[in-house]
Design an enzyme around this catalytic site. Structure first.
Site, short mmCIF file in Angstrom:
data_model
loop_
_atom_site.label_atom_id
_atom_site.label_comp_id
_atom_site.label_asym_id
_atom_site.label_seq_id
_atom_site.Cartn_x
_atom_site.Cartn_y
_atom_site.Cartn_z
N CYS A 169 0.83 -1.20 0.00
CA CYS A 169 0.00 0.00 0.00
C CYS A 169 0.87 1.25 0.00
O CYS A 169 1.87 1.34 0.72
CB CYS A 169 -0.91 -0.01 1.22
SG CYS A 169 -1.87 1.51 1.42
N ASP A 223 -0.23 -6.08 -0.51
CA ASP A 223 -1.36 -6.31 -1.41
C ASP A 223 -1.01 -7.52 -2.27
O ASP A 223 0.01 -7.52 -2.97
CB ASP A 223 -1.60 -5.09 -2.31
CG ASP A 223 -2.03 -3.86 -1.53
OD1 ASP A 223 -2.76 -4.02 -0.55
OD2 ASP A 223 -1.63 -2.74 -1.92
#
Length: 281
Positions: A188, A195
């Protein structure tokens, strides 16, 4: 870190900050992020080299009917890649939570509110489909199309993003093929949380070297950008280094906070042929 991680447009985001959870409908909770931030970094002009959309799945969508009985649904949202803004995911989650103790007259009213509020935040009309759990239960779990490039016996010691890994990667015969990898991982932009995603790459052009492509995708492992920005970077890097005649990049990320994000970018297609879950979704 991304070159624009300290941009003033990101300073007011609730992401990475302690926040209160509202349970009464409040569209002001939605926060936009200008797409221009990463597109300027990619040297993209107003005339984009791709079409596409960001498909969100809303797994934690609930409200009260007029009698106070909770309703639950799964929402599918498609935001055009041409919109001025992407929608920051934590603000999206907080916004959806604000439905929890609010009474609505019908499912149609909920869908209409979602379309209005999300379109206002994105800066362009979005599409929303609110589905019952019975509808969604019938949806199959699918795999990505084409050849998986993950099972290569290669050694990797560097996980810093490096677009130059694609240099000279497309020098083979002209082909039309689909490749995919489940090894896409980035972080992120704001919180540095991981992610996890899978990515499908369909193209027509000089055959791409599998090892070079996999090394490039793995180099995102310590890279900080939002999902949508990573996919646009993959698209533009492949176009720049490999110069295919046509290209489509479709990533499907695992969910966080009851949301998954599935960015789609293509030289010739405005939306994917399907919006179906992968095994990790």
């Amino acid at each position: 870190m991304s070159k624009y991680s300290d941009a003033k447009e990101l300073a007011s985001l609730t992401l990475g900050k302690k926040t209160e959870y509202a349970n009464q409908y409040d569209p002001s909770l939605l926060q936009p992020v200008p797409r221009s931030l990463n597109r300027n970094d990619l040297h993209l002009s107003a005339t984009l080299p791709f079409q596409g959309c960001d498909i969100w799945t809303l797994y934690e969508l609930s409200w009260l009917n007029q009698k106070g009985l909770p309703q639950v649904a799964i929402g599918e949202v498609s935001i055009p890649a041409t919109s001025a803004n992407l929608i920051e995911s934590k603000s999206f989650k907080l916004y959806l939570n604000s439905y929890n103790q609010t009474r609505f007259a019908s499912w149609d009213e909920v869908q209409t509110r979602l379309v209005h509020d999300l379109s206002a935040c994105a800066g362009e009309t979005v599409t929303v489909n609110v589905k019952s759990l019975n509808e969604y239960t019938a949806e199959p779990i699918v795999t990505m199309q084409g050849e998986c490039i993950d099972d290569q016996d290669i050694e990797i010691a560097n996980y810093e993003f490096d677009d130059a890994l694609l240099q000279g990667a497309a020098q083979g015969e002209e082909v039309s093929e689909v490749l995919h990898s489940h090894l896409l991982k980035s972080n992120c932009l704001i919180t540095n949380q991981p992610d996890w995603g899978s990515v499908e790459i369909a193209y027509h052009g000089a055959k791409m070297n599998r090892e070079a492509l996999l090394r490039y995708l793995v180099s995102f492992r310590e890279h900080n950008e939002f999902h949508e920005q990573c996919v646009e970077r993959i698209f533009t890097d492949i176009m720049r280094y490999c110069q295919p005649q046509s290209l489509t990049v479709y990533a499907r990320y695992t969910r966080r906070g009851g949301l998954d994000i599935n960015p789609f970018r293509s030289s010739h297609q405005s939306a994917p042929n399907h919006n179906q879950r992968m095994a990790r979704q």
